[in-house]
Design a protein around this motif. Structure first.
Motif, mmCIF file in Angstrom:
data_model
loop_
_atom_site.group_PDB
_atom_site.id
_atom_site.type_symbol
_atom_site.label_atom_id
_atom_site.label_comp_id
_atom_site.label_asym_id
_atom_site.label_seq_id
_atom_site.Cartn_x
_atom_site.Cartn_y
_atom_site.Cartn_z
ATOM 1 N N PHE A 25 0.826 -1.207 0.000
ATOM 2 C CA PHE A 25 0.000 0.000 0.000
ATOM 3 C C PHE A 25 0.862 1.258 0.000
ATOM 4 O O PHE A 25 0.576 2.224 -0.704
ATOM 5 C CB PHE A 25 -0.935 -0.001 1.212
ATOM 6 N N GLU A 26 1.925 1.243 0.797
ATOM 7 C CA GLU A 26 2.802 2.410 0.903
ATOM 8 C C GLU A 26 3.850 2.470 -0.209
ATOM 9 O O GLU A 26 4.680 3.371 -0.214
ATOM 10 C CB GLU A 26 3.491 2.422 2.273
ATOM 11 N N LYS A 27 3.813 1.514 -1.123
ATOM 12 C CA LYS A 27 4.771 1.425 -2.235
ATOM 13 C C LYS A 27 6.207 1.289 -1.707
ATOM 14 O O LYS A 27 7.154 1.842 -2.265
ATOM 15 C CB LYS A 27 4.639 2.627 -3.165
ATOM 16 N N LEU A 28 6.361 0.541 -0.615
ATOM 17 C CA LEU A 28 7.662 0.357 0.021
ATOM 18 C C LEU A 28 8.017 -1.118 0.196
ATOM 19 O O LEU A 28 8.873 -1.460 1.007
ATOM 20 C CB LEU A 28 7.681 1.055 1.392
ATOM 21 N N GLU A 29 7.363 -1.996 -0.575
ATOM 22 C CA GLU A 29 7.597 -3.430 -0.398
ATOM 23 C C GLU A 29 9.048 -3.825 -0.624
ATOM 24 O O GLU A 29 9.524 -4.808 -0.054
ATOM 25 C CB GLU A 29 6.649 -4.270 -1.260
ATOM 26 N N HIS A 30 9.779 -3.048 -1.409
ATOM 27 C CA HIS A 30 11.191 -3.334 -1.660
ATOM 28 C C HIS A 30 12.057 -3.171 -0.400
ATOM 29 O O HIS A 30 13.186 -3.640 -0.365
ATOM 30 C CB HIS A 30 11.724 -2.442 -2.785
ATOM 31 N N LEU A 31 11.513 -2.526 0.626
ATOM 32 C CA LEU A 31 12.269 -2.310 1.860
ATOM 33 C C LEU A 31 12.041 -3.396 2.909
ATOM 34 O O LEU A 31 12.736 -3.430 3.924
ATOM 35 C CB LEU A 31 11.910 -0.951 2.467
ATOM 36 N N VAL A 39 2.991 9.627 9.683
ATOM 37 C CA VAL A 39 2.113 9.340 8.553
ATOM 38 C C VAL A 39 2.784 9.892 7.298
ATOM 39 O O VAL A 39 3.403 10.959 7.341
ATOM 40 C CB VAL A 39 0.696 9.937 8.768
ATOM 41 N N LEU A 40 2.680 9.139 6.215
ATOM 42 C CA LEU A 40 3.248 9.609 4.948
ATOM 43 C C LEU A 40 2.479 10.835 4.473
ATOM 44 O O LEU A 40 1.244 10.876 4.539
ATOM 45 C CB LEU A 40 3.178 8.504 3.893
ATOM 46 N N ASP A 41 3.199 11.836 3.964
ATOM 47 C CA ASP A 41 2.556 13.102 3.602
ATOM 48 C C ASP A 41 1.547 12.967 2.471
ATOM 49 O O ASP A 41 0.647 13.782 2.343
ATOM 50 C CB ASP A 41 3.601 14.178 3.291
ATOM 51 N N TRP A 42 1.642 11.929 1.648
ATOM 52 C CA TRP A 42 0.698 11.749 0.544
ATOM 53 C C TRP A 42 -0.570 11.013 0.963
ATOM 54 O O TRP A 42 -1.538 10.950 0.210
ATOM 55 C CB TRP A 42 1.350 11.027 -0.637
ATOM 56 N N ASN A 43 -0.583 10.454 2.180
ATOM 57 C CA ASN A 43 -1.726 9.667 2.640
ATOM 58 C C ASN A 43 -2.778 10.595 3.254
ATOM 59 O O ASN A 43 -2.985 10.630 4.464
ATOM 60 C CB ASN A 43 -1.276 8.594 3.621
ATOM 61 N N VAL A 44 -3.433 11.344 2.389
ATOM 62 C CA VAL A 44 -4.387 12.370 2.809
ATOM 63 C C VAL A 44 -5.540 11.778 3.613
ATOM 64 O O VAL A 44 -5.977 12.371 4.605
ATOM 65 C CB VAL A 44 -4.912 13.149 1.569
ATOM 66 N N ASN A 45 -6.021 10.600 3.225
ATOM 67 C CA ASN A 45 -7.126 9.981 3.961
ATOM 68 C C ASN A 45 -6.725 9.669 5.398
ATOM 69 O O ASN A 45 -7.496 9.907 6.332
ATOM 70 C CB ASN A 45 -7.609 8.709 3.262
ATOM 71 N N ALA A 46 -5.519 9.142 5.575
ATOM 72 C CA ALA A 46 -5.042 8.841 6.921
ATOM 73 C C ALA A 46 -4.860 10.120 7.732
ATOM 74 O O ALA A 46 -5.226 10.175 8.908
ATOM 75 C CB ALA A 46 -3.739 8.051 6.871
ATOM 76 N N ILE A 47 -4.308 11.153 7.114
ATOM 77 C CA ILE A 47 -4.105 12.424 7.817
ATOM 78 C C ILE A 47 -5.445 12.978 8.298
ATOM 79 O O ILE A 47 -5.586 13.376 9.468
ATOM 80 C CB ILE A 47 -3.359 13.435 6.923
ATOM 81 N N LYS A 48 -6.441 12.978 7.427
ATOM 82 C CA LYS A 48 -7.774 13.460 7.825
ATOM 83 C C LYS A 48 -8.342 12.625 8.958
ATOM 84 O O LYS A 48 -8.911 13.151 9.922
ATOM 85 C CB LYS A 48 -8.732 13.438 6.630
ATOM 86 N N PHE A 49 -8.203 11.310 8.865
ATOM 87 C CA PHE A 49 -8.690 10.404 9.904
ATOM 88 C C PHE A 49 -8.016 10.706 11.238
ATOM 89 O O PHE A 49 -8.682 10.836 12.274
ATOM 90 C CB PHE A 49 -8.442 8.954 9.483
ATOM 91 N N TYR A 50 -6.691 10.846 11.229
ATOM 92 C CA TYR A 50 -5.965 11.114 12.471
ATOM 93 C C TYR A 50 -6.363 12.464 13.069
ATOM 94 O O TYR A 50 -6.506 12.598 14.288
ATOM 95 C CB TYR A 50 -4.458 11.058 12.240
#
Length: 160
Positions: A27-33, A122-133
């Motif tokens: 989801f976070e586009k970080l699976e390579h990590l 929270v990742l800065d692009w995750n607007v939905n999560a930011i609003k939720f928090y």
């Protein structure tokens, strides 16, 4: 309200948690990590020197959400804090209030342990999560940035 049962994570939850960690990474586009595996997570959560604690949300006997957290410390407050590393709800279970229930359970742990703060990133692009928090009462701090040193750079700094 849902029939979510929130409880402390157990060793037999590690496989489900690890699967959701992989889902979160995609989801976070970080699976390579992701280098973690079940054995590593089991050791960090339940080994001789645990570095992280967890809670899970269970619905109808299935683990559908998890949160991993640990204590940090505020010198200004001279109190420990609770730092949320991950909070994840399976995609097909979102919108049922599980995230809110998990955050409330973590806040309760922080209060019971007399923590001065409950924090997470929270990742800065995750607007939905930011609003939720923000709806949950969190302040998203615009003037703080995460600093990270890993891998060879961490070794170089340690050797300096």
């Amino acid at each position: 309200m849902s029939n979510l049962i929130i409880r402390p994570a157990r060793p037999d939850d590690v496989a489900a948690i690890m699967a959701m960690i992989r889902e979160l990474a995609v989801f976070e586009k970080l699976e390579h990590l992701v280098v973690a595996d079940e054995a590593m997570l089991l050791e960090e959560m339940f080994g001789s020197k645990p570095g992280v604690e967890g809670i899970v949300g269970e619905e109808a006997g299935e683990v559908v959400s998890y949160a991993l957290f640990f204590h940090n410390f505020s010198t200004f407050l001279c109190k420990k804090g609770l730092y949320l590393e991950d909070l994840y709800v399976k995609q097909d279970r979102r919108g049922a209030g599980f995230g809110k229930q998990m955050l409330a359970a973590l806040a309760k742990i922080a209060v019971e342990r007399e923590c001065g703060r409950f924090e997470w990133s929270v990742l800065d692009w995750n607007v939905n999560a930011i609003k939720f928090y923000e709806q949950m009462g969190a302040d998203v701090l615009p003037d703080w940035r995460v600093c990270r040193v890993t891998g060879p750079a961490l070794q170089a700094l340690a050797d300096a």
